[in-house]
Design an enzyme around this catalytic site. Structure first.
Site, mmCIF file in Angstrom:
data_model
loop_
_atom_site.group_PDB
_atom_site.id
_atom_site.type_symbol
_atom_site.label_atom_id
_atom_site.label_comp_id
_atom_site.label_asym_id
_atom_site.label_seq_id
_atom_site.Cartn_x
_atom_site.Cartn_y
_atom_site.Cartn_z
ATOM 1 N N CYS A 99 -19.096 14.635 -2.436
ATOM 2 C CA CYS A 99 -18.575 15.514 -1.486
ATOM 3 C C CYS A 99 -18.747 16.855 -1.667
ATOM 4 O O CYS A 99 -18.694 17.308 -3.039
ATOM 5 C CB CYS A 99 -17.143 15.196 -1.061
ATOM 6 S SG CYS A 99 -16.366 16.264 0.291
ATOM 7 N N ARG A 146 4.496 6.610 5.603
ATOM 8 C CA ARG A 146 3.704 5.707 4.837
ATOM 9 C C ARG A 146 3.684 6.080 3.510
ATOM 10 O O ARG A 146 3.416 7.220 3.068
ATOM 11 C CB ARG A 146 2.254 5.546 5.365
ATOM 12 C CG ARG A 146 1.376 4.508 4.741
ATOM 13 C CD ARG A 146 0.001 4.500 5.290
ATOM 14 N NE ARG A 146 0.114 4.394 6.614
ATOM 15 C CZ ARG A 146 -0.627 4.995 7.556
ATOM 16 N NH1 ARG A 146 -1.001 6.130 6.972
ATOM 17 N NH2 ARG A 146 -0.406 4.672 8.852
#
Length: 388
Positions: free
Chosen positions: A65, A272
């Site tokens: 990246c 979550r």
């Protein structure tokens, strides 16, 4: 405790706590921890019952990246020995997704490293979404591809994506300390683009990067203002080869307090437990299910999670049930407006972020559990069976 009674009442009414109340949750003692979990659990059960939504990550493109996000094992300059591969083909991604769906997941989160997708990348992901949906009726698909350009969210929505994930990660005041190649405002803009295109917005945070309590409250209040349907809470995974490899600030008790604070501030949102739960919550994971109503099944992007079978046994043993494909995740007032929440990144390794570390007695500094940080070597991008 008057504070907890007040927070429960506010949570049941969807009323925003004060900042002082949110900070007070983070400052509670270990002696009061079970009371905090019980109180936040009442809010969780009011809006989500005892259901646990299972999500499954597919890493479409791993490593290499160009961004310098210092919490990430895939960052520019990372020396973490993670899997590196270019785009999976649609059939490969669909095969990887099928393993998670067979394990009980109802949502597939398609993630790719990089600053953001090119138009060709959007075409690739669109083909992958179609392949997954053609083979799995009723599956929810979330995309997580980085910063979006104008029109890309609409194209993903048109291709069948249900949601888009882009995390804020930390407070605006400290964001520049962890990333230089893009801004906090860029992240907010992408979440807003997803909203505007009719995608269910998913945006969360990473805890354990040396941030202060004030930073944690700041980012959660910013998330509430953005109004995502899903808030993934990552706990930093300090990968060797990344700037925060030595940053171990979290205890299981600290993690539970953070999850409780998020639940009180975002009472009717899918919360979550994301990357790092096995590393930092450890044997306290079942207690966290009383606070969060969603987890990832199996492995993460570049790290291994606990066995999918163990996840399912933990949910059953704790007295919860896996949310079925025919069940709507969000409360009716939110589901009618948007849909369900979405995915998340690993909380993987970073450099000092935030104004100060958690105030901790030197004798109580958390132990570095490097033995629990395992690089993913199976599933997508390999010839080995996935963990689901």
């Amino acid at each position: 405790m008057d504070l907890l009674n007040t927070l429960v009442d506010k949570g049941l009414r969807r009323e925003l706590p004060t900042r002082d109340e949110a900070l007070a949750v983070l400052a509670t003692s270990d002696d009061d921890l079970l009371d905090v979990v019980t109180a936040a659990g009442k809010v969780r059960r009011h809006w989500f019952g005892r259901r646990v939504k299972l999500n499954y990550l597919v890493n479409l493109k791993s490593g290499l990246c160009p961004e310098d996000c210092s919490y990430c094992s895939q960052r520019l300059g990372s020396k973490a020995e993670i899997l590196k591969y270019t785009w999976l083909k649609p059939d490969e991604a669909s095969e990887a997704a099928a393993a998670g769906l067979a394990g009980g997941a109802k949502r597939v989160c398609l993630v790719a490293s990089g600053r953001g997708p090119t138009d060709r990348d959007v075409d690739r992901v669109s083909e992958t979404i179609k392949a997954i949906k053609d083979q799995n009726e009723g599956v929810e698909v979330c995309a997580c591809l980085g910063l979006l350009s104008d029109g890309q969210a609409e194209r993903l929505r048109g291709a069948g994506a249900d949601a888009y994930n882009h995390n804020l990660n930390t407070s605006e005041a400290t964001y520049g300390q962890i990333t230089k190649t893009h801004t906090y405002a860029d992240r907010v803009d992408t979440v807003q683009k997803a909203h505007a295109a009719g995608l269910s917005a998913c945006s969360g945070l990473i805890a354990g990067m040396g941030e202060s309590d004030e930073d944690l409250v700041d980012v959660v209040y910013s998330l509430r203002e953005l109004d995502p349907d899903s808030v993934p809470v990552n706990f930093l995974i300090p990968f060797e080869g990344t700037p925060l490899a030595k940053e171990w600030n979290l205890t299981p008790q600290r993690c539970l307090r953070i999850l409780a604070m998020v639940r009180f501030v975002c009472p009717d949102v899918e919360v979550r437990i994301a990357g790092g739960r096995e590393v930092h919550l450890r044997t306290m994971q079942p207690l966290a299910l009383h606070l969060a109503n969603s987890i990832f099944l199996g492995d993460y992007l570049t790290s291994e999670g606990q066995a999918g079978k163990a996840d399912l046994e933990m949910i059953a043993d704790a007295g919860f049930e896996v949310e079925g494909a025919d069940q709507v995740t969000l409360p009716k007032h939110r589901a009618d407006a948007a849909g369900a929440g979405c995915g998340s990144h690993d909380g993987g390794g970073c450099g000092p972020c935030g104004s100060s570390a958690e105030a901790t007695d030197p004798a109580e500094v958390p132990e570095a559990r490097t033995d629990l940080v395992a690089v993913r070597r199976r599933g997508a991008g390999t010839d080995l069976a996935p963990n689901a």
